[in-house]
Write an enzyme that holds these catalytic residues in place. Sequence first.
Site, PDB file in Angstrom:
ATOM      1  N   LYS A  74       0.835  -1.204   0.000  1.00 49.92           N
ATOM      2  CA  LYS A  74       0.000   0.000   0.000  1.00 49.92           C
ATOM      3  C   LYS A  74       0.868   1.252   0.000  1.00 49.92           C
ATOM      4  O   LYS A  74       1.884   1.324   0.691  1.00 49.92           O
ATOM      5  CB  LYS A  74      -0.920  -0.029   1.225  1.00 49.92           C
ATOM      6  CG  LYS A  74      -1.973   1.078   1.286  1.00 49.92           C
ATOM      7  CD  LYS A  74      -2.848   0.861   2.508  1.00 49.92           C
ATOM      8  CE  LYS A  74      -3.887   1.957   2.694  1.00 49.92           C
ATOM      9  NZ  LYS A  74      -4.742   1.726   3.879  1.00 49.92           N
ATOM     10  N   SER A 154      -9.520   1.693   3.297  1.00 43.63           N
ATOM     11  CA  SER A 154      -8.700   2.437   2.348  1.00 43.63           C
ATOM     12  C   SER A 154      -7.659   1.570   1.638  1.00 43.63           C
ATOM     13  O   SER A 154      -7.003   2.033   0.711  1.00 43.63           O
ATOM     14  CB  SER A 154      -7.972   3.578   3.068  1.00 43.63           C
ATOM     15  OG  SER A 154      -7.013   3.065   3.999  1.00 43.63           O
ATOM     16  N   SER A 178     -10.046  -0.710   7.307  1.00 39.35           N
ATOM     17  CA  SER A 178      -9.390  -0.479   6.022  1.00 39.35           C
ATOM     18  C   SER A 178      -8.669  -1.685   5.444  1.00 39.35           C
ATOM     19  O   SER A 178      -8.218  -1.631   4.302  1.00 39.35           O
ATOM     20  CB  SER A 178      -8.414   0.704   6.136  1.00 39.35           C
ATOM     21  OG  SER A 178      -9.131   1.906   6.222  1.00 39.35           O
TER      22      SER A 178
END
Length: 492
Positions: A74, A154, A178
């Site tokens: 990420k 996210s 997330s």
Amino acid sequence: MRPSASIILSALPLVFSAAGVQAKDTPEEYLARIAAIDDAAPSIHAVIAVAPAAAIAAARRSTGPLAGRAVLVKDNIETRDMPTTAGSLALKNNATGRDAPLVARLRGAGAVILGKTNLSEWANFRGTSSSSGWSAAGGQTKNPYAIDRSPCGSSSGSAAAVAAGLSWAAVGTETDGSITCPASVNGVVGFKPTVGLVSRALVVPISVTQDTAGPMATSVHDAALLLTAMAGADPADPATAEAGKHAANFAAGLAKAKLTGVRVGVMRRQVGSVRRVAALFDKAMADMKRAGAEIVEIDFAPSPRLEQAESAALLFEFREGIDAYLAALPGSAPIRDLGGLIAFNKAHEAEEMRWFGQELFEKALAATDRATYEKARGDATRLAGAEGIDALLAKHKVDVLVAPTTGPAWPIDLVIGDHFLNIGAGSLAAVAGYPHLSVPMGAVEGLPVGLSFMAGKWADARVLRIGAGYERVRSAILAKPGFQPWREPTGR
């Protein structure tokens, strides 16, 4: 640079088999898939950057338990060979030349860090009506199961990339939902470990008490294998002081995990009111019962104070954390504090704030009262932990708590923002800092839904073992990514 989008070859047929991604999983093949379905139509937008070819080639020569396995990370986690943007144009040139300790551990285990994944900008902590998976730097991530449906946030890019067969596994981060929400709606396994099991150093922060990185993969075993490489103490992150006592080979024995005698606490109120989600959940409970688990019904309603206290605590912690992170960036970074980020977004309103604002940034800038913060943090942690998960486990004498992770993915809506359903109990594990695993449970009209497993602090191995046990006996037929907009089924 990305690999050429002209490398369409036969990448799409290679992506999936009944068990997930096929054995043809060299970095080069993953790069071809990224070119074929991430850069080109259907343009999933899960990958925001690909590592330099020389770095990938060098990593191919590494040895270790993850040797040759391609992992995406990420883009709020620092990597030495790619910028770390958190999805924001303010950090588009944030090339620090550093590996976050968790990335260094992965490299040390032989993993090939293939690239960085898109995310909800600033890990979905900027505005109040955001669209999960959108960032100014990476655009809108799409759900491979229905490209007009949300990938949730996210860690949307990490989940969508694994679902689309763009890497063997990926690393996400979670403050509250997330990892687990994207895993659920993208039909993959996501594990949020106990806070302190994995270092957060050189990860763009939101909350010093809730943030953690975690693995995302196509099976519980692979997620556990990735976690094993990531876990461990780090002097740069005091929260990991006890990690050495709890880090282990989390994948050991999962292939034979059983549910015999496991007491499963069913959080009935958290199943929600979507009929088909409830039916999938009942099917999962029946599977577990047939496998020898004891099903214990639990009637629980979280305190209405929990969400309010968490929000107040996160605002204070974000301001302190982001100011410290930006101030410590090497080189001549132009933005060094939250005030600078707010000013940047105003100066670049057309690119950054067309779809939603920065209300959370502005509230965080004003959240300076430490006494108010400490009261809120104490309340939130107590309500989620001691009076939440801990109390439920003890009162009902259960090994794990279960509920659907969330509902099916909703349509992407950049104008209005996300449309979350009142399903699941993941905030309890997030606020308490406890482990939370989401495993695919089935699908509603082709849209995946996950099953959550939660337990107390440092019960990571137990949660993974029970989740793997369920995965082995699951009778639901899982959907496959269609890489098309969702369509109403015909013939009914």
